[in-house]
Structures are given as structure tokens and as C-alpha cells.
Motif scaffolding. Structure first.
Motif, PDB file in Angstrom:
ATOM      1  N   ILE A   1      -9.451  -5.671  16.183  1.00 28.87           N
ATOM      2  CA  ILE A   1      -8.748  -5.036  17.301  1.00 28.87           C
ATOM      3  C   ILE A   1      -7.303  -5.516  17.372  1.00 28.87           C
ATOM      4  N   ASP A   2      -7.125  -6.892  17.203  1.00 29.69           N
ATOM      5  CA  ASP A   2      -5.774  -7.454  17.269  1.00 29.69           C
ATOM      6  C   ASP A   2      -4.905  -6.942  16.119  1.00 29.69           C
ATOM      7  N   GLY A   3      -5.489  -6.863  14.907  1.00 26.08           N
ATOM      8  CA  GLY A   3      -4.745  -6.340  13.754  1.00 26.08           C
ATOM      9  C   GLY A   3      -4.365  -4.873  13.949  1.00 26.08           C
ATOM     10  N   ALA A   4      -5.305  -4.110  14.517  1.00 29.19           N
ATOM     11  CA  ALA A   4      -5.006  -2.682  14.777  1.00 29.19           C
ATOM     12  C   ALA A   4      -3.908  -2.533  15.819  1.00 29.19           C
TER      13      ALA A   4
ATOM     14  N   LEU B   1       6.010  -7.221  11.209  1.00 30.15           N
ATOM     15  CA  LEU B   1       4.600  -7.125  10.797  1.00 30.15           C
ATOM     16  C   LEU B   1       4.280  -8.070   9.641  1.00 30.15           C
ATOM     17  N   SER B   2       5.259  -8.242   8.713  1.00 29.99           N
ATOM     18  CA  SER B   2       5.039  -9.175   7.605  1.00 29.99           C
ATOM     19  C   SER B   2       4.966 -10.608   8.123  1.00 29.99           C
ATOM     20  N   GLY B   3       5.844 -10.925   9.071  1.00 28.14           N
ATOM     21  CA  GLY B   3       5.825 -12.282   9.632  1.00 28.14           C
ATOM     22  C   GLY B   3       4.563 -12.561  10.417  1.00 28.14           C
TER      23      GLY B   3
ATOM     24  N   LEU C   1      -1.802  -4.455   8.047  1.00 27.82           N
ATOM     25  CA  LEU C   1      -1.037  -3.937   6.912  1.00 27.82           C
ATOM     26  C   LEU C   1      -1.488  -2.534   6.522  1.00 27.82           C
ATOM     27  N   GLY C   2      -2.771  -2.247   6.767  1.00 24.15           N
ATOM     28  CA  GLY C   2      -3.268  -0.895   6.464  1.00 24.15           C
ATOM     29  C   GLY C   2      -2.537   0.164   7.280  1.00 24.15           C
ATOM     30  N   ALA C   3      -2.311  -0.145   8.567  1.00 21.31           N
ATOM     31  CA  ALA C   3      -1.578   0.804   9.425  1.00 21.31           C
ATOM     32  C   ALA C   3      -0.158   0.989   8.926  1.00 21.31           C
ATOM     33  N   LEU C   4       0.509  -0.134   8.500  1.00 19.95           N
ATOM     34  CA  LEU C   4       1.874  -0.029   7.991  1.00 19.95           C
ATOM     35  C   LEU C   4       1.914   0.753   6.683  1.00 19.95           C
TER      36      LEU C   4
ATOM     37  N   VAL D   1       3.231  -2.908   0.148  1.00 16.00           N
ATOM     38  CA  VAL D   1       2.400  -3.526   1.201  1.00 16.00           C
ATOM     39  C   VAL D   1       1.000  -3.816   0.674  1.00 16.00           C
ATOM     40  N   VAL D   2       0.461  -2.900  -0.137  1.00 14.74           N
ATOM     41  CA  VAL D   2      -0.869  -3.124  -0.721  1.00 14.74           C
ATOM     42  C   VAL D   2      -0.872  -4.373  -1.617  1.00 14.74           C
ATOM     43  N   VAL D   3       0.197  -4.469  -2.472  1.00 14.54           N
ATOM     44  CA  VAL D   3       0.308  -5.654  -3.350  1.00 14.54           C
ATOM     45  C   VAL D   3       0.420  -6.928  -2.497  1.00 14.54           C
ATOM     46  N   TYR D   4       1.197  -6.832  -1.425  1.00 13.77           N
ATOM     47  CA  TYR D   4       1.372  -7.976  -0.523  1.00 13.77           C
ATOM     48  C   TYR D   4       0.029  -8.387   0.104  1.00 13.77           C
ATOM     49  N   PHE D   5      -0.767  -7.357   0.425  1.00 12.34           N
ATOM     50  CA  PHE D   5      -2.086  -7.597   1.006  1.00 12.34           C
ATOM     51  C   PHE D   5      -2.959  -8.429   0.058  1.00 12.34           C
ATOM     52  N   PHE D   6      -3.019  -8.014  -1.227  1.00  6.21           N
ATOM     53  CA  PHE D   6      -3.853  -8.745  -2.175  1.00  6.21           C
ATOM     54  C   PHE D   6      -3.293 -10.153  -2.448  1.00  6.21           C
TER      55      PHE D   6
END
Length: 580
Positions: free
Chosen positions: A72-75, A100-102, A126-129, A148-153
Motif C-alpha cells: 500500500i505504501d509503495g503504491a 521516487l529513486s531516493g 518503481l512499477g508505477a513509475l 527503472v526496471v534495471v534499477y529495480f533488479f
């Protein structure tokens, strides 16, 4: 959670102010309220959980609950990309992406210990971004979406490492707790074992003291009776038997005096009297007394003459060297014993060499323990009690002299005692040993002597012996009979056993008799006790102290000394120690 509440409110408020446009007047305030509300609820919930008990049985449910809350918080944070992102403003785009990155980077430190919780937060934020950037259908924004996807992994990989480190730290903490608990258990066991060993040692000391005291009484009386018998007319055969009986009595007394020396060291009642003296007379005296023992075993006894003067306690040093030489003779079957002294670096080193059985390296420290003997499993009394080296080490430590040993099994040993040099030999001083007085050489002692002892056989033997010396001797078995007797028959001297009935002492008896007489009657204490506490008590009384079994010669000399010096008589540490 608590530490992140205020920054969340500040950042969300600033974003509400900086990103506000006519197009998001309704959506951005709702986003701000959702983010702050989500964080406030998370903080409240964290405190609620911490107030309760967190056991292993709650782990699965807590993990699922935290996954839900952080989804919920991430969303909520991810919704910023849809409500506040303005593709037409570069500054707007940079600010949203940076925030959002920070936020997701900051979440790693809090959430990564439970990796699924961190992962779900990253997915929703990050999915929303990423979806927002992809939906803009421009190369630059679609490139941002893939970045953003690469950053996620990349974050997941780092989060996994962080989770492992956190788990290892937690595991280490529990390991340390377990180790501390185990150490505490082992420490308790060690403490209990040490207490048991101390109690066993105290029991041993009490047993030895009691056994020694009980043995000393009859041996003391036996020696006195043998002296009385020696003064009576005997034929040659009877004198031969008497000589054998006296030799056996002296051997028993010698062993008991060895125990006494050990007990006196344990009690700490020996005081060293340091003085300068020439060494050669001491070496000559030891050779004259101990060479016959070596000759009887077919050994060669040699002493190197020395012109050195030492600074030590004459009597205690003699006892140390005597024990070392006696030990060398006992454990040497062929060859010989050499006693020498050499000067080294401002001090002298007394050396006792032997060609005996030698000592293995692992035993070279053990031999200084009490009752420890090499090669005597049958406990042959001819080899002593195993106390000689322990006494030598204790006296050396008292004097501050270093005692060491070097040995090779089967080749022999050398004991070395380092003693400070004196500037010059003392011009005067006490003799090394007072000469024994033969019966014909004794002068009569016309004294009225009161003997106090609770042992009947000791009273009888003392009365017989003192009567033979010309004394008028009366005996009492306790303090009250002694006081009653002294009221009508004032003694010239009191000789009292230290331990009397009803836990009373000879020192107490002497004090009461002196108070009744109104002056200090010369007195002697005789004790069969070897318990350290008793020895300290007896010494503190200030009355000259003899130890059972007391030889007639020693008793006679002490009576003459006390008679001549009155109640100021005392004995120094060297005289109190027994020299064989």
C-alpha cells in the motif's frame, strides 16, 4: 518507522507545493494525504506490534502483514508518477524521478532485512513509475521505463546482500547469547568445582592437623619417658634396645616436624631475620651432619669451600639447603652429591648437584607441590613425606630467593638458589645451632613448675622428667584446677599445652595465672597443633612457643632461657623451625 515519519511529512508537503498545477489540484492533495496517512498508520501499527510479544509463531503472519502494508505504501508513493509527473517540464520530471529513486533507496535500509517486504515496496513504487514512463510513448520516456526496471533488479540484488548481512548479524547475536549462556554454565560448573576443591583441601588440612595433633601427644610423652628411662641404671642389652627405641621415636618426630614446617609456612607465621654472615660455616655444618647419610648409601659427599658472605636468614637458609641435600641423597643410588656456591652478577648461587634418577621436564614444577614424590608409589617412609621441596620453595619465596631446578632423567639434577651477597660477613651473630646438652651436663633447675595439659600421659611424663631435673612439679588438667592450685602453691614457671578442654587455650590459662599472682610468671606454651589458624593464634599470644614432640634438650634450654629472661622471652623464626 518512527524515524521516517517526519521526513515523509516534510517531503510530501514540499512536493505538494512544488508540483501543484491547475491540472492536479485534486489528485496531488489526495496523493499527499495518502502518503502521510499510510506512514502514520505504519508507525502506529509498528508500536502496537512492539508492545506485544513477538514470538517465532507470529513470524509468518507478521511477514504477510508487512508485505500488505508496504504494498500500500509503495503504491501510494508510486501514485506520484501519475498525479504529479508533467512530461512537458524537465524540472518536474527530474524532481519526481529523483524523489521516487531516493525513497526506494532509503527503504532498503529499513525493509531489506525481510527481503519480500522490500521487494513488494519496490514493485509497487518503481512499477508505477515505469508504467507511467512507458505510457508516454516517447523514446526518451520508454528508455527511462527500462532504466527503472534495471534499477529495480539492481536494488533487489543489493537488498538480498543486505538481507543476508542482517540475518548473519542476527544469527551472530544469538550465537553470542548462546555462547555467553554456555560460558555462564561452564563458569558456574568451574566455580562449583573450585569450591568443592577448596572444601576438600580444607578438609584435608583439618584432617592432617587433627591427626598430627593426636599423634604428637603420645610421641611427645614417649620421648620424655625415654629420657627418664635413659637416666636409670640399665645393662648393655637394655641400652641397645633403648637406643633403638629412641631412634624410632626421633624418626617419627622428624616426620611430624616436617609437617609442622609445612604448616608454619602455610600459616604465614615465619618472619625472616635478614643479616650478613659467612657461608662456609653453614656448609661445613651441613657436611658434618649429612655426609654420614651419604656414606651409608655408598655415595660421595663433597662441598666446595666458599669465602662468600650472604645476606639472608641464617636458620631458614640452612633449612632450605638441608632439604635440598637430603632430597638429593634420598634419590641418588650411585655417584654422589656436590654442594657448591659461585658468584654471579652481584649475587651468589648455591647449587646442590646429584647423580640421581633425574626429573622429567613435565615433572620439574610438580616436584615442588606438597606430598608429591617421584618413584615412591609404595610410600616408603625412608623417602620422606614429599614435603622437603615444597618447604624449600615456600621458604625461598618468603626470603625472596629464586629456587630453580635443571635435570635430565637418568643423569641427575641440580637445584640452584640465588641469594644476595653481603658486603662482609657479620662479626657476630647467633650460632647456627645450639649444641645438644647431654644429661650429665645439665644443671639442676630448682624451680616450682606448674604443668597444664589435658592429656594424662603427658602430665605424668612431664612430672617424671622435671623431677629428675630437680624441679618441684605440680600438674593440672585445666584452667580452674591450675588457678586453685596456684592460689596456695605459687609456681616459678608455667608450662602449658596450647589447646585445652572446652575450646580454651594455654595462652588464656597463663594470662589468668599471671593476673592472679599479680606479676608476670615466666611461661612456655607447648602445642601439637599444626593448623595455620592455631599457629597464628599461639604466636600472637607473645608467649614462647615449643612444638610437640619436644626433645628434652630443647625443653631444658627453653626453660633456662625463660628463667633468665622472664616473660620477655621469645623465639625467632629460625629456632621455631625444626632442623633435622
Amino acid at each position: 518507522m518512527g524515524s521516517s515519519l517526519l521526513p515523509t511529512i516534510v517531503v510530501a508537503s514540499l512536493l505538494l507545493y512544488a508540483l501543484a498545477t491547475p491540472a492536479n489540484t485534486r489528485g496531488l492533495p489526495l496523493w499527499c494525504a495518502a502518503v502521510i496517512g499510510s506512514k502514520c498508520f505504519a508507525c502506529w501499527d509498528a508500536r502496537r506490534i512492539l508492545r506485544g510479544r513477538i514470538g517465532p509463531w507470529r513470524a509468518y503472519r507478521l511477514e504477510r502483514w508487512l508485505i500488505l502494508l508496504n504494498a500500500i505504501d509503495g503504491a501510494a508513493w508510486g501514485a506520484l508518477a501519475w498525479t504529479g509527473f508533467d512530461p512537458g517540464s524537465t524540472a518536474n520530471s527530474i524532481l519526481v524521478v529523483a524523489v521516487l529513486s531516493g525513497i526506494v533507496g532509503n527503504a532498503m535500509s529499513m525493509l531489506s532485512p525481510v527481503l519480500p517486504v522490500f521487494a513488494i515496496f519496490c514493485v509497487f513504487e518503481l512499477g508505477a513509475l515505469s508504467l507511467k514512463a512507458w505510457s508516454l510513448d516517447e523514446l526518451q520516456f520508454r528508455t527511462l521505463s527500462l532504466a527503472v526496471v534495471v534499477y529495480f533488479f539492481s536494488l533487489l540484488s543489493q537488498g538480498r546482500n543486505s538481507a543476508r548481512a542482517a540475518r548473519a548479524a542476527i544469527q551472530l547475536k544469538f550465537d553470542n547469547i548462546g555462547l555467553i549462556r554456555q560460558l555462564r554454565i561452564e563458569s558456574d560448573k568451574t566455580r562449583h568445582a573450585l569450591h568443592a576443591a577448596e572444601q576438600a583441601n580444607l578438609a584435608k588440612s583439618r584432617f592432617l592437623a587433627a591427626a598430627s595433633h593426636d599423634l604428637r601427644q603420645p610421641i611427645h610423652a614417649q620421648g620424655l619417658f625415654l629420657e627418664v628411662l635413659a637416666r636409670s641404671p640399665l645393662n648393655d642389652s637394655q641400652r641397645t634396645v633403648l637406643a633403638s627405641a629412641r631412634a624410632a621415636s626421633e624418626a617419627s618426630a622428624g616426620m611430624l616436624h616436617t609437617l609442622l614446617d609445612f604448616s608454619r609456612i602455610e600459616a604465614g607465621v615465619i618472619e625472616a631475620q635478614l643479616e650478613g654472615f659467612a657461608l662456609q660455616p653453614l656448609l661445613a655444618k651441613l657436611e658434618s651432619e649429612l655426609a654420614p647419610q651419604a656414606n651409608a648409601k655408598g655415595l660421595v659427599y663433597r662441598t666446595r669451600d666458599s669465602g662468600l658472605a650472604l645476606r639472608s636468614d641464617r636458620g631458614l637458609l640452612e633449612l632450605i639447603v638441608r632439604n635440598l641435600v637430603t632430597n638429593a641423597v634420598r634419590y641418588t643410588e650411585r655417584g654422589g652429591v656436590l654442594v657448591a656456591c659461585r658468584k654471579r652478577a652481584g649475587h651468589a648461587v648455591l647449587e646442590v648437584w646429584d647423580s640421581g634418577i633425574g626429573i622429567a621436564p613435565e615433572q620439574q614444577e610438580e616436584i615442588f607441590r606438597e606430598f608429591h614424590q617421584l618413584g615412591n608409589p609404595e610410600r616408603d617412609r625412608q623417602k620422606g613425606l614429599g614435603l622437603g621441596l615444597s618447604i624449600a620453595r615456600g621458604l625461598a619465596q618468603l626470603l625472596g630467593h629464586e629456587l630453580t631446578v635443571a635435570s635430565r632423567p637418568g643423569r641427575g639434577s641440580v637445584f640452584r638458589l640465588a641469594v644476595p651477597l653481603a658486603a662482609m660477613p657479620a662479626l657476630s651473630g647467633a650460632p647456627l645451632a645450639a649444641p645438644a646438652l647431654d644429661a650429665p651436663a645439665r644443671r639442676a633447675l630448682p624451680l616450682r613448675v606448674l604443668v597444664i595439659d589435658d592429656d594424662a600421659i603427658v602430665r605424668i611424663s612431664m612430672q617424671e622428667l622435671l623431677a629428675g631435673w630437680g624441679c618441684d612439679c605440680q600438674v593440672a588438667d585445666g584452667i580452674e584446677p591450675a588457678l586453685a592450685l596456684a592460689a596456695t602453691w605459687l609456681p616459678d614457671m608455667i608450662i602449658s599445652d596450647y589447646r585445652l578442654r572446652e575450646q580454651r587455650t594455654g595462652a588464656e590459662a597463663i594470662a589468668m595465672l599471671r593476673a592472679q599472682a599479680g606479676h608476670a610468671i615466666p611461661a612456655l606454651l607447648i602445642t601439637g597443633d599444626t593448623a595455620p589458624a592455631r599457629l597464628r593464634e599461639a604466636r600472637a599470644s607473645g608467649v614462647p612457643l615449643l612444638h610437640k614432640p619436644t626433645s628434652p634438650e630443647q625443653l631444658y634450654r627453653s626453660m633456662e632461657q625463660v628463667r633468665g629472661r622472664g616473660h620477655h622471652a621469645n623465639t625467632d623464626s629460625a629456632n621455631e623451625l625444626h632442623c633435622h
